[in-house]
Motif scaffolding. Sequence first.
Motif, PDB file in Angstrom:
ATOM      1  N   ALA A 141       0.833  -1.206   0.000  1.00  0.00           N
ATOM      2  CA  ALA A 141       0.000   0.000   0.000  1.00  0.00           C
ATOM      3  C   ALA A 141       0.867   1.254   0.000  1.00  0.00           C
ATOM      4  CB  ALA A 141      -0.925  -0.004   1.213  1.00  0.00           C
ATOM      5  N   LEU A 142       1.953   1.220   0.772  1.00  0.00           N
ATOM      6  CA  LEU A 142       2.860   2.365   0.814  1.00  0.00           C
ATOM      7  C   LEU A 142       3.520   2.584  -0.537  1.00  0.00           C
ATOM      8  CD1 LEU A 142       4.339   4.576   2.400  1.00  0.00           C
ATOM      9  CD2 LEU A 142       6.002   2.836   3.103  1.00  0.00           C
ATOM     10  N   HIS A 143       3.985   1.509  -1.160  1.00  0.00           N
ATOM     11  CA  HIS A 143       4.628   1.634  -2.465  1.00  0.00           C
ATOM     12  C   HIS A 143       3.656   2.156  -3.524  1.00  0.00           C
ATOM     13  CE1 HIS A 143       7.901  -1.543  -1.322  1.00  0.00           C
ATOM     14  NE2 HIS A 143       8.018  -0.409  -0.685  1.00  0.00           N
ATOM     15  N   THR A 144       2.407   1.733  -3.432  1.00  0.00           N
ATOM     16  CA  THR A 144       1.393   2.209  -4.375  1.00  0.00           C
ATOM     17  C   THR A 144       1.196   3.711  -4.239  1.00  0.00           C
ATOM     18  OG1 THR A 144       0.226   0.092  -4.420  1.00  0.00           O
ATOM     19  CG2 THR A 144      -1.040   2.032  -5.040  1.00  0.00           C
ATOM     20  N   ILE A 145       1.095   4.179  -2.991  1.00  0.00           N
ATOM     21  CA  ILE A 145       0.922   5.617  -2.759  1.00  0.00           C
ATOM     22  C   ILE A 145       2.143   6.393  -3.242  1.00  0.00           C
ATOM     23  CG2 ILE A 145       0.714   7.392  -0.980  1.00  0.00           C
ATOM     24  CD1 ILE A 145      -1.877   5.975  -1.426  1.00  0.00           C
ATOM     25  N   GLN A 146       3.333   5.853  -3.023  1.00  0.00           N
ATOM     26  CA  GLN A 146       4.544   6.528  -3.490  1.00  0.00           C
ATOM     27  C   GLN A 146       4.517   6.727  -5.000  1.00  0.00           C
ATOM     28  OE1 GLN A 146       7.522   3.836  -2.005  1.00  0.00           O
ATOM     29  NE2 GLN A 146       7.710   4.860  -0.021  1.00  0.00           N
ATOM     30  N   GLU A 147       4.096   5.699  -5.708  1.00  0.00           N
ATOM     31  CA  GLU A 147       4.023   5.791  -7.170  1.00  0.00           C
ATOM     32  C   GLU A 147       2.953   6.788  -7.603  1.00  0.00           C
ATOM     33  OE1 GLU A 147       5.453   4.898 -10.964  1.00  0.00           O
ATOM     34  OE2 GLU A 147       6.242   4.400  -8.974  1.00  0.00           O
ATOM     35  N   GLU A 148       1.838   6.796  -6.893  1.00  0.00           N
ATOM     36  CA  GLU A 148       0.761   7.732  -7.223  1.00  0.00           C
ATOM     37  C   GLU A 148       1.184   9.176  -6.949  1.00  0.00           C
ATOM     38  OE1 GLU A 148      -3.132   4.842  -6.470  1.00  0.00           O
ATOM     39  OE2 GLU A 148      -2.410   6.166  -4.865  1.00  0.00           O
ATOM     40  N   VAL A 149       1.887   9.381  -5.859  1.00  0.00           N
ATOM     41  CA  VAL A 149       2.398  10.725  -5.551  1.00  0.00           C
ATOM     42  C   VAL A 149       3.381  11.176  -6.628  1.00  0.00           C
ATOM     43  CG1 VAL A 149       3.895  12.013  -3.965  1.00  0.00           C
ATOM     44  CG2 VAL A 149       2.037  10.598  -3.054  1.00  0.00           C
ATOM     45  N   LYS A 150       4.245  10.272  -7.039  1.00  0.00           N
ATOM     46  CA  LYS A 150       5.230  10.588  -8.077  1.00  0.00           C
ATOM     47  C   LYS A 150       4.568  11.057  -9.368  1.00  0.00           C
ATOM     48  CE  LYS A 150       8.822   8.342 -10.881  1.00  0.00           C
ATOM     49  NZ  LYS A 150       9.542   7.053 -11.119  1.00  0.00           N
ATOM     50  N   ASN A 151       3.493  10.403  -9.752  1.00  0.00           N
ATOM     51  CA  ASN A 151       2.856  10.682 -11.045  1.00  0.00           C
ATOM     52  C   ASN A 151       1.812  11.794 -10.991  1.00  0.00           C
ATOM     53  OD1 ASN A 151       4.338   8.622 -12.305  1.00  0.00           O
ATOM     54  ND2 ASN A 151       2.841   7.070 -11.700  1.00  0.00           N
ATOM     55  N   ALA A 152       1.327  12.123  -9.809  1.00  0.00           N
ATOM     56  CA  ALA A 152       0.231  13.091  -9.682  1.00  0.00           C
ATOM     57  C   ALA A 152       0.718  14.521  -9.903  1.00  0.00           C
ATOM     58  CB  ALA A 152      -0.417  12.971  -8.313  1.00  0.00           C
ATOM     59  N   LYS A 153      -0.119  15.308 -10.537  1.00  0.00           N
ATOM     60  CA  LYS A 153       0.123  16.747 -10.677  1.00  0.00           C
ATOM     61  C   LYS A 153      -0.761  17.543  -9.714  1.00  0.00           C
ATOM     62  CE  LYS A 153       3.186  16.518 -13.975  1.00  0.00           C
ATOM     63  NZ  LYS A 153       4.597  16.903 -13.709  1.00  0.00           N
ATOM     64  N   THR A 154      -1.936  16.984  -9.407  1.00  0.00           N
ATOM     65  CA  THR A 154      -2.843  17.643  -8.473  1.00  0.00           C
ATOM     66  C   THR A 154      -3.171  16.668  -7.348  1.00  0.00           C
ATOM     67  OG1 THR A 154      -4.732  16.950  -9.838  1.00  0.00           O
ATOM     68  CG2 THR A 154      -3.856  19.174 -10.188  1.00  0.00           C
ATOM     69  N   ILE A 155      -2.974  17.106  -6.105  1.00  0.00           N
ATOM     70  CA  ILE A 155      -3.195  16.258  -4.943  1.00  0.00           C
ATOM     71  C   ILE A 155      -4.044  17.007  -3.923  1.00  0.00           C
ATOM     72  CG2 ILE A 155      -2.116  14.949  -3.079  1.00  0.00           C
ATOM     73  CD1 ILE A 155       0.469  14.874  -4.745  1.00  0.00           C
ATOM     74  N   VAL A 156      -5.075  16.339  -3.425  1.00  0.00           N
ATOM     75  CA  VAL A 156      -5.883  16.896  -2.347  1.00  0.00           C
ATOM     76  C   VAL A 156      -5.702  16.039  -1.104  1.00  0.00           C
ATOM     77  CG1 VAL A 156      -8.242  17.158  -1.465  1.00  0.00           C
ATOM     78  CG2 VAL A 156      -7.630  18.102  -3.695  1.00  0.00           C
ATOM     79  N   VAL A 157      -5.407  16.695   0.007  1.00  0.00           N
ATOM     80  CA  VAL A 157      -5.331  16.033   1.308  1.00  0.00           C
ATOM     81  C   VAL A 157      -6.598  16.396   2.069  1.00  0.00           C
ATOM     82  CG1 VAL A 157      -4.053  15.791   3.462  1.00  0.00           C
ATOM     83  CG2 VAL A 157      -2.814  16.173   1.306  1.00  0.00           C
ATOM     84  N   GLY A 158      -7.353  15.393   2.475  1.00  0.00           N
ATOM     85  CA  GLY A 158      -8.604  15.639   3.172  1.00  0.00           C
ATOM     86  C   GLY A 158      -8.438  15.509   4.669  1.00  0.00           C
ATOM     87  N   GLY A 159      -8.753  16.594   5.398  1.00  0.00           N
ATOM     88  CA  GLY A 159      -8.640  16.573   6.853  1.00  0.00           C
ATOM     89  C   GLY A 159      -7.419  17.321   7.322  1.00  0.00           C
ATOM     90  N   ALA A 160      -7.590  18.183   8.331  1.00  0.00           N
ATOM     91  CA  ALA A 160      -6.474  19.015   8.810  1.00  0.00           C
ATOM     92  C   ALA A 160      -6.153  18.736  10.263  1.00  0.00           C
ATOM     93  CB  ALA A 160      -6.802  20.493   8.608  1.00  0.00           C
ATOM     94  N   GLY A 161      -6.219  17.452  10.660  1.00  0.00           N
ATOM     95  CA  GLY A 161      -5.623  17.047  11.917  1.00  0.00           C
ATOM     96  C   GLY A 161      -4.128  16.962  11.731  1.00  0.00           C
ATOM     97  N   ALA A 162      -3.420  16.380  12.693  1.00  0.00           N
ATOM     98  CA  ALA A 162      -1.962  16.322  12.609  1.00  0.00           C
ATOM     99  C   ALA A 162      -1.497  15.583  11.357  1.00  0.00           C
ATOM    100  CB  ALA A 162      -1.396  15.659  13.862  1.00  0.00           C
ATOM    101  N   THR A 163      -2.125  14.442  11.044  1.00  0.00           N
ATOM    102  CA  THR A 163      -1.700  13.668   9.872  1.00  0.00           C
ATOM    103  C   THR A 163      -1.914  14.443   8.588  1.00  0.00           C
ATOM    104  OG1 THR A 163      -2.189  11.577  10.992  1.00  0.00           O
ATOM    105  CG2 THR A 163      -2.014  11.509   8.594  1.00  0.00           C
ATOM    106  N   GLY A 164      -3.066  15.101   8.460  1.00  0.00           N
ATOM    107  CA  GLY A 164      -3.348  15.864   7.249  1.00  0.00           C
ATOM    108  C   GLY A 164      -2.406  17.023   7.052  1.00  0.00           C
ATOM    109  N   VAL A 165      -2.158  17.770   8.107  1.00  0.00           N
ATOM    110  CA  VAL A 165      -1.257  18.924   8.023  1.00  0.00           C
ATOM    111  C   VAL A 165       0.160  18.467   7.714  1.00  0.00           C
ATOM    112  CG1 VAL A 165      -0.195  20.789   9.356  1.00  0.00           C
ATOM    113  CG2 VAL A 165      -2.662  20.409   9.484  1.00  0.00           C
ATOM    114  N   GLU A 166       0.624  17.414   8.385  1.00  0.00           N
ATOM    115  CA  GLU A 166       1.976  16.919   8.138  1.00  0.00           C
ATOM    116  C   GLU A 166       2.120  16.390   6.714  1.00  0.00           C
ATOM    117  OE1 GLU A 166       3.512  15.670  12.596  1.00  0.00           O
ATOM    118  OE2 GLU A 166       2.710  14.104  11.288  1.00  0.00           O
ATOM    119  N   THR A 167       1.108  15.704   6.222  1.00  0.00           N
ATOM    120  CA  THR A 167       1.149  15.168   4.856  1.00  0.00           C
ATOM    121  C   THR A 167       1.236  16.298   3.832  1.00  0.00           C
ATOM    122  OG1 THR A 167      -0.130  13.210   5.488  1.00  0.00           O
ATOM    123  CG2 THR A 167      -0.084  13.765   3.143  1.00  0.00           C
TER     124      THR A 167
END
Length: 375
Positions: A141-167
């Motif tokens: 799952a981590l490797h999949t996300i890494q590849e998706e992050v690499k290829n993405a031009k637009t990314i939305v992070v949902g939620g602004a708790g600690a994990t969301g803000v840090e991400t």
Amino acid sequence: MAKTIVILGASYAGLTIAHKLLKHTLKTVNEETKVVVVSPTTHQYWNLASVRAIVPGQIPDEKLFSSIPDGLAQYKDSAHFIHGTATGLDIPSKTVLIRTPSGEEQKQPYDTLILTTGCRTIDSASPWKSSLNGYEATKDALHTIQEEVKNAKTIVVGGAGATGVETAAELGFEFGKGKEVTLITAGQQLLTGVPPSVAAFAENELKKLHVSVLKEVKITSSFASANKTELTLSNGDKMLVDLYLPTIGVIPNSEFIPKELKDEKGYVTVDQYLKVKGTEDIWAAGDITDCQAAQFIYCEKQAEALSKNLDLVLNGKEPVVYKADGPPIMGVSLGRSRATGRFGNMKMPSLVIWFVKGRTLGVQKLPGLVSGSAF
């Protein structure tokens, strides 16, 4: 007759308690005692660093994963590792029902039971927590996300708790203007509940990292298809993005625990000694409990306190009160050079939080946790 201590869950709290029992307590108790550790995964995942690990090339797998059985092997017959998931708890017979990855069901008796099964993310594909399907599933799952992050031009992070803000901060720090990163929260401020000065500092730092922030807007639905995700917002707008990373909500891994031992959200109710209310010989620590927020700092404190109380009780002494009502504490990394946090209503200096947490996100602690050398 030998006594058996069963620890369900082998993450931060579970491993801390296991090693402290095996290295120290078992040397002082009069009766022969063994520790059985049950976990759905064979490897500890340092998920505190997952927000940075999703950025390709930042943290190698060997700094994120470490073998739990290898760390317990030093104790020989005093420790036993079971790769499986708890599916039932029979309190009258003091037995836990466990399902192994092959589907086999087995019964594990206990004299003392410790619940440290933690929580999981609502979205099972998220990399923020270890997968209940085990080490390989978590790593994949981590490797999949890494590849998706690499290829993405637009990314939305949902939620602004600690994990969301840090991400969002990690993505902004790495990619700057190279990718369009947006953080969306239904709250009026980031990090709901913290002092306004902490929230404002975090938002200002995100903007410096070229992260767009949308507040008081809820993501009401998401639909993924053809390498795109369509998000519907509470204000009626729609967004079509390459990658959506939800960071909202966790579920306690407590389905196997009788309803009367849990609160309405599924968290195990504990008393002031971290003993499960209404039971004998059952204790709990970490994210599975109802006594504090699901944060690493509280998990560490509870594991230390419960280890001490188990040592006392197993040696025929009275446990001591765990004080869970201190000032709230939070540390939030903001990329690889800044951070913020709180101690009560006081904003902590960026440099302090960066030095304690943000520099490495704690990955250097993984070997000591798993091997027990930290204890």
